[in-house]
Design a protein around this motif. Structure first.
Motif: not given
Length: 805
Positions: A295-305, A312-315
């Motif tokens: 879903n669009k707007g979901l928060k996600f923390t990547t390896l760079d913190e 919504s288009s992110d796989l």
């Protein structure tokens, strides 16, 4: 992209000089932009030798220091002060001589002859961390007794020297984004004349498991954006520092070693061009790996913190509960491998290039993985790379393979079928190449011959060559390996010169550009993209779906703002007097999504009129300086009958301005820019701007020849008028009335004096206007001129309520 020559030779049995390899790579389209010689240890231990401690005595002025005499193969022993607790007589040690530079840190330490607490020291006995040979600093390095005194430390430790090529890879050559890919291209060239063996990394040690049950279940919900997804489970993994050979390989191409698992995935990526990702198996919730969009707007923390907001288009690669990785772009902070990991799930996939590119640009990320995925990796390398990494992780990390490889690949990506006509090859190359040589070149490029006739070939191009999908691409490949330098240049060049009198757009653009340059203006060229806040009309702005950044989010609606950025850049570098111009298009759209492009010429003027000079005071440029330049351009283009009108005060960026038209066609807007507009670019001085509608100018220009007109033999007559007029009346109105009153003999109307103030009525001003008359056929008489002047004065009184002073 960096390519290590030593690494390259793992796949190719060549022993050519690096310079020769560089020239070949450049000739075949992998342009080498730089060559660097490197050592596995910074500085290459130059000036560092093997020595033997002959004497050890206590320093008379320091309890923790020792005085040593060291034999390094010279005629005399060296006196060296040493603070290591383990120094002892008879030891074979590593000695940095005076003049050597060692690198215990990035800055480096140059060894000098010095006095330490009053005693001479002629070198340094080194610990392993001071030389970059290890991390220990417990004492100096003590070598085996068979170490030969006086030999270079680099030779004793067998330091590896390497040559690194910096390749400026074009965006279409994803097949060469790895060491094996470059080796494959190099072999294709060398095998035209020689026999060079291309060796693929061995997979013979891979343990094919058939019946083992997998803990992880792979679910691909979006097959279009993830055509292939594979994974394997490895347990009993020991995450620790990588072995020396692995760190050397990665360091050579500028990568910082992290740990053995991560380093192996990076190694395979740069070896085979296939990105891999290792997940901590114990962190995969629900034992499911699900490839899907969220879903669009979901928060996600990547390896760079960094916490990122997903679109919504992110796989995403998800577990049963939450996302773990942005597919093909960047891993997540919580699912990666660390020192506590003992089981991993190793991923190898093929993602849709367009999807990866959109996601990477949306998040402003450019990783080694996205760089390759967005260009189109080899779909047939997925399993090979997974096996290669699995073998290395088992050897280096002591892991065991606990499952068979799971490979989700419902619709196989097919190779490309292309027909090649020999006659087209001959025509485009300009000469005939032996047919057998053409077929050999294609075979060397792993392009399979399916069918052959006397004049054509039917060929199958491997899927990893995403840049070869047309006949012209095949011809380019043939030329690339055959050699551009081998194409003969004809001794004669046949051509026909056609002289055109037409005023073509290019000719007119060059004409005006040369005119402006001769008047001290500099041409600038700005990006057609700009930020949304520079839009003049939001309803008509053309936006980008996937902008590189928010600074480049829309197509420009005016040349003005990027030009102001150029002014700002120069003003901040103490260039306060500037004359700039730019030709360029502006972009807009109407409500029915109809797009429109209009060509403009923008001119910017600010600062002093002339360079600083001792005998002339500085004088700022004015509105009229720019107006004069604009009218010179219009005159040079052949415009004569133009009119002016004042622009409304509430213009979007002008504070005082006028518009020049011809008939009902707008040609130019000229004015002084508002202070609030300039403030956005931190510009504090006056700036004048001319916006020339170049498209309208081109349409209005007549395609007439220049005609000669003889200079009149009869004298000019000048008459002056001193007019008292209302303050809001413009000179252009007076000029227009004068030209309408007398069209035959009136040659020029000009304004030579303006006065406002004392002795004049309120809201009045005085204009001094000169009129020049001339007849082509006779000498004008006073009676004739007086008659014209009387009619003109009457007209001015009637239309402007002007009075003679």
């Amino acid at each position: 992209m960096k390519i290590s020559y030593n690494w390259l030779k793992d796949y190719l049995n060549v022993d050519l000089e690096p310079k020769v390899v560089s020239e070949i790579l450049t000739d075949i389209g992998l342009e080498v932009e730089g060559i660097e010689s490197i050592q596995s240890i910074k500085g290459g231990l130059e000036g560092v030798v093997i020595g033997q401690v002959k004497e050890v005595n206590q320093h008379p002025n320091a309890d923790r220091l020792k005085l040593t005499k060291v034999d390094v193969g010279h005629a005399d022993l060296l006196d060296i002060v040493c603070g290591a607790p383990n120094v002892a007589e008879g030891q074979k040690v590593v000695v940095a001589l005076v003049g050597a530079t060692i690198y215990p840190d990035e800055k480096g330490l140059k060894i000098k002859k010095s006095k330490i607490r009053g005693e001479v020291s002629e070198g340094m006995l080194c610990a392993e961390d001071e030389l970059g040979l290890g991390v220990s600093h417990d004492g100096i390095m003590v070598l085996e007794n068979d170490a030969k005194i006086g030999i270079q430390a680099a030779k004793y430790f067998k330091l590896e020297e390497d040559t690194v090529f910096e390749i400026g890879l074009t965006p279409n050559r994803v097949d060469a984004t790895s060491h094996y890919g470059v080796a494959r291209d190099l072999a294709a060239y060398l095998n035209i004349e020689d026999q060079v063996e291309l060796k693929f990394p061995s997979l013979k040690d891979y343990n094919e498991i058939v019946d083992a049950n997998s803990t992880i279940k792979i679910v691909v919900e979006d097959v279009q954006e993830c055509p292939r997804y594979a994974g394997v489970e490895l347990k009993n993994v020991k995450v620790e520092e990588s072995p020396k050979w692995l760190k050397t390989r990665l360091s050579a191409i500028g990568l910082k070693p992290i740990n053995n698992v991560v380093d192996i995935t990076n190694y395979v990526l740069h070896e085979l061009g296939q990105p891999l990702h290792a997940f901590d198996l114990d962190k995969i919730v629900g034992n499911k790996v699900i490839v899907k969009k969220v879903n669009k707007g979901l928060k996600f923390t990547t390896l760079d913190e960094v916490e990122r907001e997903l679109s919504s288009s992110d796989l995403m690669i998800c577990n049963a509960k939450e996302p773990m990785c942005i597919a093909g772009v960047f891993g997540g902070e919580d699912s990666g491998v660390n020192e506590n990991t003992n089981s991993i799930f190793l991923e190898s996939a093929y993602f849709d290039p367009t999807s990866v590119r959109k996601t990477a640009k949306y998040h402003g990320l450019n990783t080694d993985a996205s760089f390759r995925f967005e260009r189109g990796v080899d779909p047939n390398m997925t399993i090979k790379a997974l096996k290669r990494a699995s073998i290395l992780i088992q050897k280096v990390c002591g892991a065991t393979q606990e499952s068979a490889i799971q490979d989700f690949y419902p619709n196989e990506i097919e190779d490309f079928i292309i027909d090649l006509d020999y006659s087209n090859v001959d025509r485009i190359l300009g000469q005939k190449i032996e047919r057998s040589l053409i077929k050999k070149i294609l075979s060397n490029l792993e392009i399979e011959l399916l069918n052959e006739t006397k004049s054509t070939l039917r060929l199958k191009v491997p899927a990893y060559r995403v840049d070869v999908q047309r006949e012209i691409d095949l011809i380019e490949e043939i030329l690339r390996l055959y050699g551009f330098n081998r194409i003969l240049i004809p001794e004669q060049a046949k051509t026909s010169l056609i002289s055109s009198k037409l005023k073509t757009p290019n000719k007119l653009e060059n004409l005006v550009a040369n005119l402006l340059s001769s008047r001290g203006y500099f041409e600038i060229l700005n990006n057609s993209l700009t930020k949304a806040e520079n839009a003049l009309d939001e309803s008509s702005m053309v936006t980008l779906e996937n902008p590189l950044s928010q600074e480049l989010a829309i197509m420009r609606q005016s040349l003005l703002f990027n030009g102001l950025a150029s002014l700002e850049y120069n003003l901040k570098r103490k260039r306060s007097s500037l004359k700039l111009f730019e030709f360029g298009k502006t972009y807009s759209k109407s409500g029915n999504e109809k797009y429109k492009e209009i060509f403009f010429l923008g001119i910017w003027l600010t600062g002093d009129k002339l360079p600083e000079n001792w005998n002339e005071p500085s004088k700022e440029v004015t509105f009229f300086d720019l107006k004069e330049t604009v009218y010179t351009i219009l005159q040079r283009l052949g415009f004569s009958n133009v009119s002016e009108e004042q622009i409304e005060v509430d213009h979007s960026y002008f504070s005082d301005s006028l518009k020049v038209t011809r008939g009902n066609v707008d040609l130019v807007s000229i004015g002084e820019l508002r202070k609030d507009v300039l403030a956005k670019w931190d510009i504090k001085q006056k700036v004048y701007y001319a916006d020339i509608n170049w498209s309208n100018c081109l349409k209005a220009i007549k395609q007439d020849d220049v005609k000669y007109k003889a200079v009149s033999k009869f004298p000019e007559v000048r008459r002056d008028l001193a007019l008292l007029i209302d303050r809001d009346i413009q000179f252009s109105q007076i000029e227009s009335i004068a030209k309408q009153t007398e069209k035959n003999i009136l040659k020029e109307v000009s304004l030579f004096d303006v006065y406002e103030g004392k002795n004049l009525q309120e809201n009045k001003k005085s204009y001094g206007v000169s009129l020049v008359f001339q007849d082509q056929n006779k000498t004008l008489t006073d009676k004739h001129i007086d008659n014209v002047m009387d009619r003109l004065v009457i007209k001015l009184k009637e239309e402007l309520k002007a009075e003679l002073r």
